[in-house]
Design an enzyme around this catalytic site. Structure first.
Site, PDB file in Angstrom:
ATOM      1  N   ASN A  45     -36.300 -16.047  19.265  1.00  0.00           N
ATOM      2  CA  ASN A  45     -34.847 -15.891  19.138  1.00  0.00           C
ATOM      3  C   ASN A  45     -34.482 -14.465  19.543  1.00  0.00           C
ATOM      4  O   ASN A  45     -34.826 -13.507  18.857  1.00  0.00           O
ATOM      5  CB  ASN A  45     -34.474 -16.173  17.671  1.00  0.00           C
ATOM      6  CG  ASN A  45     -33.006 -15.978  17.385  1.00  0.00           C
ATOM      7  OD1 ASN A  45     -32.267 -15.408  18.196  1.00  0.00           O
ATOM      8  ND2 ASN A  45     -32.579 -16.433  16.220  1.00  0.00           N
ATOM      9  N   HIS A  86     -28.060 -21.718  21.409  1.00  0.00           N
ATOM     10  CA  HIS A  86     -28.703 -20.483  20.954  1.00  0.00           C
ATOM     11  C   HIS A  86     -30.149 -20.845  20.624  1.00  0.00           C
ATOM     12  O   HIS A  86     -30.406 -21.813  19.910  1.00  0.00           O
ATOM     13  CB  HIS A  86     -27.960 -19.950  19.725  1.00  0.00           C
ATOM     14  CG  HIS A  86     -28.668 -18.829  19.038  1.00  0.00           C
ATOM     15  ND1 HIS A  86     -29.275 -17.806  19.741  1.00  0.00           N
ATOM     16  CD2 HIS A  86     -28.875 -18.560  17.716  1.00  0.00           C
ATOM     17  CE1 HIS A  86     -29.817 -16.971  18.875  1.00  0.00           C
ATOM     18  NE2 HIS A  86     -29.593 -17.407  17.654  1.00  0.00           N
ATOM     19  N   CYS A 142     -25.641 -13.329  16.932  1.00  0.00           N
ATOM     20  CA  CYS A 142     -26.169 -14.280  17.924  1.00  0.00           C
ATOM     21  C   CYS A 142     -25.061 -14.979  18.709  1.00  0.00           C
ATOM     22  O   CYS A 142     -25.322 -15.572  19.756  1.00  0.00           O
ATOM     23  CB  CYS A 142     -27.053 -15.313  17.239  1.00  0.00           C
ATOM     24  SG  CYS A 142     -28.407 -14.557  16.349  1.00  0.00           S
TER      25      CYS A 142
HETATM   26  O1  UT7 Z   1     -30.253 -16.348  15.029  1.00  0.00           O
HETATM   27  C1  UT7 Z   1     -29.928 -16.257  13.692  1.00  0.00           C
HETATM   28  C2  UT7 Z   1     -29.844 -17.595  13.107  1.00  0.00           C
HETATM   29  N1  UT7 Z   1     -31.007 -17.844  12.303  1.00  0.00           N
HETATM   30  C3  UT7 Z   1     -31.613 -19.027  12.316  1.00  0.00           C
HETATM   31  O2  UT7 Z   1     -31.251 -19.890  13.070  1.00  0.00           O
HETATM   32  C4  UT7 Z   1     -32.705 -19.277  11.322  1.00  0.00           C
HETATM   33  C5  UT7 Z   1     -32.539 -20.657  10.730  1.00  0.00           C
HETATM   34  N2  UT7 Z   1     -33.640 -20.997   9.822  1.00  0.00           N
HETATM   35  C6  UT7 Z   1     -34.852 -21.375  10.236  1.00  0.00           C
HETATM   36  O3  UT7 Z   1     -35.112 -21.408  11.429  1.00  0.00           O
HETATM   37  C7  UT7 Z   1     -35.839 -21.836   9.207  1.00  0.00           C
HETATM   38  O4  UT7 Z   1     -35.182 -21.905   7.945  1.00  0.00           O
HETATM   39  C8  UT7 Z   1     -37.088 -20.930   9.089  1.00  0.00           C
HETATM   40  C9  UT7 Z   1     -37.958 -21.132  10.309  1.00  0.00           C
HETATM   41  C10 UT7 Z   1     -36.663 -19.481   8.958  1.00  0.00           C
HETATM   42  C11 UT7 Z   1     -37.898 -21.325   7.872  1.00  0.00           C
HETATM   43  O5  UT7 Z   1     -38.279 -22.683   7.942  1.00  0.00           O
HETATM   44  P1  UT7 Z   1     -38.025 -23.634   6.667  1.00  0.00           P
HETATM   45  O6  UT7 Z   1     -38.581 -24.948   7.004  1.00  0.00           O
HETATM   46  O7  UT7 Z   1     -36.571 -23.546   6.337  1.00  0.00           O
HETATM   47  O8  UT7 Z   1     -38.922 -22.959   5.574  1.00  0.00           O
HETATM   48  P2  UT7 Z   1     -38.498 -22.383   4.153  1.00  0.00           P
HETATM   49  O9  UT7 Z   1     -37.754 -21.098   4.293  1.00  0.00           O
HETATM   50  O10 UT7 Z   1     -37.858 -23.483   3.351  1.00  0.00           O
HETATM   51  O11 UT7 Z   1     -39.922 -22.049   3.532  1.00  0.00           O
HETATM   52  C12 UT7 Z   1     -40.884 -23.086   3.281  1.00  0.00           C
HETATM   53  C13 UT7 Z   1     -42.194 -22.443   2.884  1.00  0.00           C
HETATM   54  C14 UT7 Z   1     -42.050 -21.330   1.851  1.00  0.00           C
HETATM   55  O12 UT7 Z   1     -43.174 -21.415   0.985  1.00  0.00           O
HETATM   56  P3  UT7 Z   1     -43.031 -22.045  -0.474  1.00  0.00           P
HETATM   57  O13 UT7 Z   1     -42.001 -21.187  -1.160  1.00  0.00           O
HETATM   58  O14 UT7 Z   1     -42.570 -23.450  -0.243  1.00  0.00           O
HETATM   59  O15 UT7 Z   1     -44.412 -21.921  -1.005  1.00  0.00           O
HETATM   60  C15 UT7 Z   1     -42.165 -20.065   2.657  1.00  0.00           C
HETATM   61  O16 UT7 Z   1     -42.685 -18.990   1.911  1.00  0.00           O
HETATM   62  O17 UT7 Z   1     -42.775 -21.824   4.039  1.00  0.00           O
HETATM   63  C16 UT7 Z   1     -43.156 -20.485   3.717  1.00  0.00           C
HETATM   64  N3  UT7 Z   1     -43.078 -19.671   4.906  1.00  0.00           N
HETATM   65  C17 UT7 Z   1     -44.132 -19.468   5.734  1.00  0.00           C
HETATM   66  N4  UT7 Z   1     -45.389 -19.911   5.703  1.00  0.00           N
HETATM   67  C18 UT7 Z   1     -46.207 -19.549   6.711  1.00  0.00           C
HETATM   68  C19 UT7 Z   1     -42.020 -18.992   5.393  1.00  0.00           C
HETATM   69  N5  UT7 Z   1     -42.358 -18.362   6.520  1.00  0.00           N
HETATM   70  C20 UT7 Z   1     -43.646 -18.632   6.742  1.00  0.00           C
HETATM   71  C21 UT7 Z   1     -44.553 -18.275   7.764  1.00  0.00           C
HETATM   72  N6  UT7 Z   1     -45.814 -18.750   7.694  1.00  0.00           N
HETATM   73  N7  UT7 Z   1     -44.208 -17.479   8.799  1.00  0.00           N
END
Ligand code: UT7
Length: 333
Positions: A283, A253, A113
């Site tokens: 993204n 980004h 990225c």
């Molecule tokens: O360009 C490359 C650089 N990459 C990035 O910038 C990505 C940076 N990270 C993020 O943007 C965020 O971490 C995400 C959007 C990927 C995830 O958000 P988060 O608030 O960090 O969520 P998390 O990974 O801590 O997950 C929280 C919960 C989990 O469930 P449990 O384990 O708490 O029951 C996930 O399984 O949210 C769940 N979850 C979803 N639920 C519904 C993860 N993805 C989804 C989804 N729909 N699509």
């Protein structure tokens, strides 16, 4: 000698896929995706479309915007992690042929990225050796490398391409301070298999036949992004002896609006200075900053002399940013 961005272009595939559409195949909702990322929809390439097709359209757009002929280009650089072919030929060669850049050198650059910012800095170095205009493109077909069964990642990404024409001039301005960094200790946080490294697929992956795909530890990347963002921005401002209020726009980004909101809070600066379009693009990795820059340019929100900053971060981990004065067509500042 100064290096200016004298034209921009972009291309987004026609098909728009909304969060609601994704929620018909995945255990997710529009509410979850939008509230966690600021993304509402993304563009997805048609089956017959390739990364080079998008890059070519963005390139033609940028050349027209700059008033530069393809045959006058000295180099075509494409920042991508999702080229038409796994290694070669490069996307840059396909673009060079299609646009008729008969006298240009060509290569792809992979810094995930942070690819576009890295490519700008590389182009700037090349221009010291050969002053002919350079076309810098960020192009990604992320829809071909994500695992559409992994709700943690596939909801984030979109396809598209953005391009910029760089030209030298005695006119002050253009590209200024640059910060580029790598941190390979975080290499396990975002990766895509398929290279020489043998990675055993899980039984589920084997059964689904989904390798090679992108895997990401989203939360760790999120924390990393928030940490380095203001470090990079403050470094750029300090080295150029500017303060945040001197900036007309920050072009981040376009990964996640929550990252940007958190940075604005931490730095105690107005969120309105950060240009965001991830709501409708998702993204697009190396394409995200040039697509956003082109949108800003074409919306008439940029004035010659405006001070702009970009900050990018991604797999590698790679990160960095650049400060530059907006030029538009040469002679306007
Ligand atoms: O360009 C490359 C650089 N990459 C990035 O910038 C990505 C940076 N990270 C993020 O943007 C965020 O971490 C995400 C959007 C990927 C995830 O958000 P988060 O608030 O960090 O969520 P998390 O990974 O801590 O997950 C929280 C919960 C989990 O469930 P449990 O384990 O708490 O029951 C996930 O399984 O949210 C769940 N979850 C979803 N639920 C519904 C993860 N993805 C989804 C989804 N729909 N699509």
């Amino acid at each position: 000698m100064f290096v200016h961005i004298t034209g921009t272009g972009s291309y987004l595939p026609e098909r728009v896929v909304t969060n609601d559409e994704l929620s018909q195949q995945l255990d997710t909702t529009d509410e979850w995706i939008f509230s966690h990322t600021g993304i509402h929809s993304r563009h997805i390439g048609a089956p017959e479309e390739n990364t080079s097709d998008m890059a070519i359209k963005a390139a033609q757009n940028a050349l027209e915007n700059a008033g530069v002929a393809a045959e006058d280009l000295g180099n075509v650089i494409v920042a991508t992690s999702s080229g038409d072919y796994q290694a070669f030929p490069s996307v840059a060669c396909l673009v060079q042929d299609a646009i008729g850049a008969k006298h240009a050198g060509t290569f792809d650059l992979q810094a995930a990225c942070a690819g576009f910012v890295t490519a700008l800095q590389v182009a700037r170095g090349l221009l010291q050796l050969d002053p002919r205009p350079i076309l810098v493109i960020g192009a990604e077909m992320m829809s071909r490398i994500v695992d559409w069964k992994d709700r943690n990642t596939c909801i984030l990404f979109g396809d598209g391409a953005g391009a910029a024409v760089l030209q030298t001039s005695d006119q002050p301005g253009g590209l200024m301070e640059t910060t580029l960094r790598g941190d390979g200790s975080g290499s396990h946080l975002i990766s895509r298999t398929g290279g020489t490294r043998r990675v055993e697929p899980t039984p589920e992956e084997e059964a689904a036949g989904v390798l090679p795909v992108l895997r990401m530890k989203g939360r760790a990347v999120y924390n990393f992004a928030v940490k380095i963002f203001d470090e990079v921005l403050n470094d750029l401002l300090k080295r150029s002896k500017h303060v945040f209020s001197d900036l007309a726009w920050v072009i981040p980004h376009q990964a996640n609006s929550r990252i940007v909101e958190s940075v604005a809070r931490r730095m105690n600066v107005p969120l309105s200075k950060f240009f965001m379009n991830m709501e409708t693009t998702g993204n697009t990795s190396a394409a995200s900053i040039p697509i956003a820059l082109d949108e800003l340019n074409r919306s008439g929100k940029l004035k010659p002399g405006d001070l702009l900053a970009t900050v990018a971060f991604g797999a590698g981990l790679t990160y960095g940013g650049m400060l530059f004065k907006w030029t538009g067509a040469l002679g306007q500042v």
